[in-house]
Design a protein around this motif. Structure first.
Motif, PDB file in Angstrom:
ATOM      1  N   THR A  86       0.808  -1.336  -0.134  1.00  0.00           N
ATOM      2  CA  THR A  86      -0.151  -0.162  -0.034  1.00  0.00           C
ATOM      3  C   THR A  86       0.607   1.485   0.042  1.00  0.00           C
ATOM      4  O   THR A  86       1.982   1.218   0.704  1.00  0.00           O
ATOM      5  CB  THR A  86      -0.858   0.046   1.450  1.00  0.00           C
ATOM      6  N   PHE A  87       0.431   2.171  -0.813  1.00  0.00           N
ATOM      7  CA  PHE A  87       1.026   3.456  -0.957  1.00  0.00           C
ATOM      8  C   PHE A  87       0.364   4.594  -1.279  1.00  0.00           C
ATOM      9  O   PHE A  87      -0.775   4.408  -1.640  1.00  0.00           O
ATOM     10  CB  PHE A  87       2.480   3.390  -1.892  1.00  0.00           C
ATOM     11  N   TRP A  88       0.922   5.789  -1.387  1.00  0.00           N
ATOM     12  CA  TRP A  88       0.171   7.003  -1.587  1.00  0.00           C
ATOM     13  C   TRP A  88       0.700   7.905  -2.639  1.00  0.00           C
ATOM     14  O   TRP A  88       1.903   7.836  -2.543  1.00  0.00           O
ATOM     15  CB  TRP A  88      -0.151   7.908  -0.400  1.00  0.00           C
ATOM     16  N   TRP A  89      -0.123   8.665  -3.282  1.00  0.00           N
ATOM     17  CA  TRP A  89       0.496   9.647  -4.251  1.00  0.00           C
ATOM     18  C   TRP A  89      -0.613  10.466  -4.653  1.00  0.00           C
ATOM     19  O   TRP A  89      -1.928  10.231  -4.211  1.00  0.00           O
ATOM     20  CB  TRP A  89       0.933   9.174  -5.781  1.00  0.00           C
ATOM     21  N   ASN A  90      -0.490  11.825  -5.014  1.00  0.00           N
ATOM     22  CA  ASN A  90      -1.498  12.800  -5.326  1.00  0.00           C
ATOM     23  C   ASN A  90      -1.297  13.320  -6.293  1.00  0.00           C
ATOM     24  O   ASN A  90       0.051  13.680  -7.036  1.00  0.00           O
ATOM     25  CB  ASN A  90      -1.307  14.012  -4.045  1.00  0.00           C
ATOM     26  N   ASP A  91      -2.289  13.719  -7.332  1.00  0.00           N
ATOM     27  CA  ASP A  91      -2.068  14.241  -8.647  1.00  0.00           C
ATOM     28  C   ASP A  91      -2.222  15.771  -8.521  1.00  0.00           C
ATOM     29  O   ASP A  91      -2.482  16.543  -9.590  1.00  0.00           O
ATOM     30  CB  ASP A  91      -3.165  13.781  -9.583  1.00  0.00           C
ATOM     31  N   GLY A  92      -2.116  16.224  -7.494  1.00  0.00           N
ATOM     32  CA  GLY A  92      -2.355  17.892  -7.352  1.00  0.00           C
ATOM     33  C   GLY A  92      -3.629  18.258  -6.755  1.00  0.00           C
ATOM     34  O   GLY A  92      -3.929  19.441  -6.351  1.00  0.00           O
TER      35      GLY A  92
END
Length: 187
Positions: free
Chosen positions: A82-88
């Protein structure tokens, strides 16, 4: 008498030649089928690997959260990543879960087959084919040693896909391998 001997020798020569041609033709058909099955397996593996590679590169983009869970089973396979990222605009929690599908017999030994389900913010959105034999994602430190996810700077991913159809006992390889070590910019 001479006529009978000539016919018998001609029949024997014809039988030998016909048997050789039939054997070559059968082996050629088997080889073609195996190459087609290998192509299908390679295509499935590379499609899933491409998705995995693109998402690993996004870990930690525009968010303070990075890898939040890496769970392995007794065989060293990754059961949850499990991991996170953000597209802005939106935070995305991406989770890969290893799921047992069935068991097949290869050379008399039972071999479990798996699939990896991909969840984005808790919603199932794709994954792998259901013919995986192995799936591993390992967080690495700067020296390339396996470490905890909190101190990871690189990620190594490995996928082994069994051929989806055919007689695996009688095939040359029977599986497709893929592996890569990535250095996500934001990790």
């Amino acid at each position: 008498m001479q006529l009978i001997l000539d016919n018998i020798s001609a029949i024997l020569v014809f039988t030998a030649v016909a048997t050789a041609i039939a054997t070559l033709q059968l082996r050629s058909m088997q080889s073609t089928a195996e190459m087609t099955i290998a192509y299908v397996s390679k295509k499935q593996t590379l499609e899933f690997a491409d998705l995995l590679e693109q998402e690993i590169k996004l870990i930690g983009t525009s968010t303070a959260q990075k890898i939040t869970n890496v769970t392995t089973n007794g065989d060293g396979q990754t059961t949850n990543f499990t991991f996170w990222w953000n597209d802005g605009v939106t935070d995305f929690e991406v989770q890969y879960q290893l799921v047992t599908v069935d068991t097949v017999t290869v050379n008399g030994d039972p071999v479990p087959r798996y699939r990896v389900d991909r969840y984005v913010n808790g919603v199932l959105e794709g994954g792998s084919p259901s013919t995986l034999q192995d799936f591993r994602v390992e967080p690495l430190d700067a020296s390339g040693n396996v470490t905890g996810f909190a101190s990871a700077v690189m990620v190594r991913a490995q996928v082994v896909n069994m051929y989806p159809i055919g007689d695996i006992d009688n095939m040359y390889l029977g599986r497709t391998f893929w592996g890569m070590t990535l250095l996500p910019v934001n990790l």
